[in-house]
Scaffold this motif. Structure first.
Motif, mmCIF file in Angstrom:
data_model
loop_
_atom_site.group_PDB
_atom_site.id
_atom_site.type_symbol
_atom_site.label_atom_id
_atom_site.label_comp_id
_atom_site.label_asym_id
_atom_site.label_seq_id
_atom_site.Cartn_x
_atom_site.Cartn_y
_atom_site.Cartn_z
ATOM 1 N N GLU A 1 1.704 9.980 2.003
ATOM 2 C CA GLU A 1 1.424 9.416 0.684
ATOM 3 C C GLU A 1 2.446 8.371 0.249
ATOM 4 O O GLU A 1 2.274 7.728 -0.783
ATOM 5 N N ILE A 2 3.533 8.211 1.014
ATOM 6 C CA ILE A 2 4.584 7.251 0.659
ATOM 7 C C ILE A 2 4.721 6.232 1.785
ATOM 8 O O ILE A 2 5.037 6.594 2.924
ATOM 9 N N THR A 3 4.488 4.966 1.474
ATOM 10 C CA THR A 3 4.627 3.915 2.482
ATOM 11 C C THR A 3 6.102 3.583 2.681
ATOM 12 O O THR A 3 6.964 3.976 1.890
ATOM 13 N N ASN A 4 6.391 2.823 3.729
ATOM 14 C CA ASN A 4 7.787 2.494 4.021
ATOM 15 C C ASN A 4 8.455 1.711 2.895
ATOM 16 O O ASN A 4 9.621 1.942 2.565
ATOM 17 N N MET A 5 7.736 0.773 2.294
ATOM 18 C CA MET A 5 8.345 -0.007 1.218
ATOM 19 C C MET A 5 8.445 0.798 -0.078
ATOM 20 O O MET A 5 9.348 0.576 -0.884
ATOM 21 N N ALA B 1 -3.905 3.690 -4.252
ATOM 22 C CA ALA B 1 -4.259 5.104 -4.218
ATOM 23 C C ALA B 1 -3.927 5.645 -2.828
ATOM 24 O O ALA B 1 -3.848 4.889 -1.850
ATOM 25 N N VAL B 2 -3.731 6.952 -2.733
ATOM 26 C CA VAL B 2 -3.341 7.560 -1.465
ATOM 27 C C VAL B 2 -4.334 7.225 -0.357
ATOM 28 O O VAL B 2 -3.951 6.863 0.762
ATOM 29 N N GLU B 3 -5.612 7.313 -0.662
ATOM 30 C CA GLU B 3 -6.629 7.057 0.357
ATOM 31 C C GLU B 3 -6.553 5.620 0.871
ATOM 32 O O GLU B 3 -6.770 5.358 2.061
ATOM 33 N N GLU B 4 -6.220 4.690 -0.008
ATOM 34 C CA GLU B 4 -6.135 3.284 0.391
ATOM 35 C C GLU B 4 -4.976 3.043 1.358
ATOM 36 O O GLU B 4 -5.041 2.147 2.209
ATOM 37 N N LYS B 5 -3.929 3.836 1.239
ATOM 38 C CA LYS B 5 -2.761 3.666 2.108
ATOM 39 C C LYS B 5 -3.063 4.028 3.559
ATOM 40 O O LYS B 5 -2.313 3.663 4.463
ATOM 41 N N HIS B 6 -4.142 4.731 3.787
ATOM 42 C CA HIS B 6 -4.471 5.155 5.144
ATOM 43 C C HIS B 6 -5.183 4.069 5.936
ATOM 44 O O HIS B 6 -5.404 4.221 7.142
ATOM 45 N N ASP B 7 -5.547 2.980 5.262
ATOM 46 C CA ASP B 7 -6.093 1.817 5.966
ATOM 47 C C ASP B 7 -4.927 0.907 6.328
ATOM 48 O O ASP B 7 -4.215 0.408 5.446
#
Length: 371
Positions: free
Chosen positions: A18-22, A123-129
């Motif tokens: 749920e947390i991206t690198n940036m 949103a969390v789901e969007e981060k998975h793309d």
């Protein structure tokens, strides 16, 4: 804070996180502080303890005035401390802070996301793309570049013909610490080549360190009117890509700049763990020379009591001051809740204090008080 995964040992963003690198890099500017944390022992790294652990205070029998209980009952001794969950700049790998500060084949133009109407986190789901997440992280990177460089951009790597060598960068920062020049001007457009051949912006890194220091000391000054004993353990694992000597000097330079224009009225002792660089205390002392009455010491000097317990009787001015400890985590994992005692400083504190409960991710009041 609420979206950290259970553990992040050597791992940053992976699929389904749920947390991206940036976003993890941006956590560098968030300083969670537990104003009252009960420790059942003093932290110590020792082979006798199996690595990380604590020297327990033990239990005592006390008289009870309640006739419904036995005349004596066993009570566990604790030490009340302040725990700062400030994180080190994350250079454990190549995808977090190194990505933020290094020069690439193309210049990076900064952009202030706060001024862009309608912008909001994914949103969390969007981060998975992967494509969507990559573009999102690029925008967060540009946001940091905008706020951390005077030019509002990072130049291309090829445009910097003669960056400092690593040794030259260390010498440069030491000269800045020992000198009297304006630090922001001194680091402007200064670049250094690391051992891994990457070229980084010293200006951007200094500004990150300065914001960290300002945020943390602002909170501690507000929370500890009775005084506080500040302890600092330099990064090791989190400095892999940049090496500790450079990161240490960046932090000390930030302490100096903050100290030049502010008075830490409640700071009594600044204890720097100099196990890896014994001579570095002279730089810390110089950085804090305007803080009259503040002791600058090796952290080990605070733990010379029986069984290496905390003892500041030699520093009368610090009597009654709160001990400030750090758990040295990153922006991705809630290791303090989940890790075993001997695995890390995080695990040792989490297993032997009330801090893990204070930082539980499902607490409704987790971020209730913001300084």
């Amino acid at each position: 804070m609420r979206r950290k995964k259970d553990s992040a040992l050597g791992v940053k963003f992976i699929r389904k996180d749920e947390i991206t690198n940036m976003e993890g890099a941006l956590h560098t500017f968030v300083i969670p502080v537990v104003p009252r944390c009960e420790m059942i022992g003093d932290y110590r790294y020792s082979a006798e303890l199996g690595g990380h652990g604590v020297v327990l205070f033990g239990d005592i029998d006390v008289e009870s005035g309640d006739k419904k209980v036995k005349p004596k009952q066993s009570v566990r001794l604790t030490r009340t401390v302040v725990m700062s969950a400030s994180i080190h700049m994350d250079f454990e790998g190549l995808g977090v802070m190194l990505k933020v500060c290094k020069l690439d084949s193309m210049e990076v133009l900064g952009a202030d996301l706060g001024s862009q109407e309608g912008w909001k986190p994914l949103a969390v789901e969007e981060k998975h793309d992967e494509t969507t997440r990559s573009e999102y992280d690029k925008m967060l990177h540009q946001h940091m570049v905008f706020h951390l460089t005077k030019d509002r951009k990072l130049p291309s790597k090829s445009s910097i013909k003669n960056p400092m060598s690593y040794a030259e960068a260390l010498e440069f920062l030491e000269d800045v610490i020992l000198g009297d020049e304006n630090i922001s001007e001194a680091v402007f457009r200064k670049y250094a080549k690391l051992h891994n051949k990457e070229v980084v912006s010293l200006e951007l890194l200094f500004n990150v360190a300065f914001e960290q220091a300002r945020n943390e000391f602002s909170a501690l000054e507000a929370l500890c009117p009775q005084g506080y004993v500040y302890t600092y353990d330099p990064a090791s694992i989190f400095a892999l890509a940049i090496k500790p000597p450079l990161l240490n000097r960046l932090m000390i330079t930030a302490f100096k700049d903050l100290s030049n224009y502010n008075q830490f009225k409640n700071l009594k002792i600044f204890a720097f763990n100099n196990y890896a660089e014994p001579g570095i205390l002279s730089l810390v002392s110089k950085a804090l020379e305007k803080q009259k009455g503040v002791y600058v010491v090796d952290k080990a000097q605070l733990f010379k009591g029986p069984e290496w317990k905390y003892n500041i009787s030699a520093f009368q001015q610090a009597e009654g001051a709160m001990l400030v400890i750090h758990n040295n985590s990153d922006g991705f994992g809630q290791n303090i809740e989940t890790e075993g005692e001997s695995g890390s400083l995080d695990g040792a504190i989490g297993s032997n204090s009330s801090a893990a409960a204070s930082l539980e991710r499902n607490r409704e009041d987790l971020l209730k008080f913001v300084v």
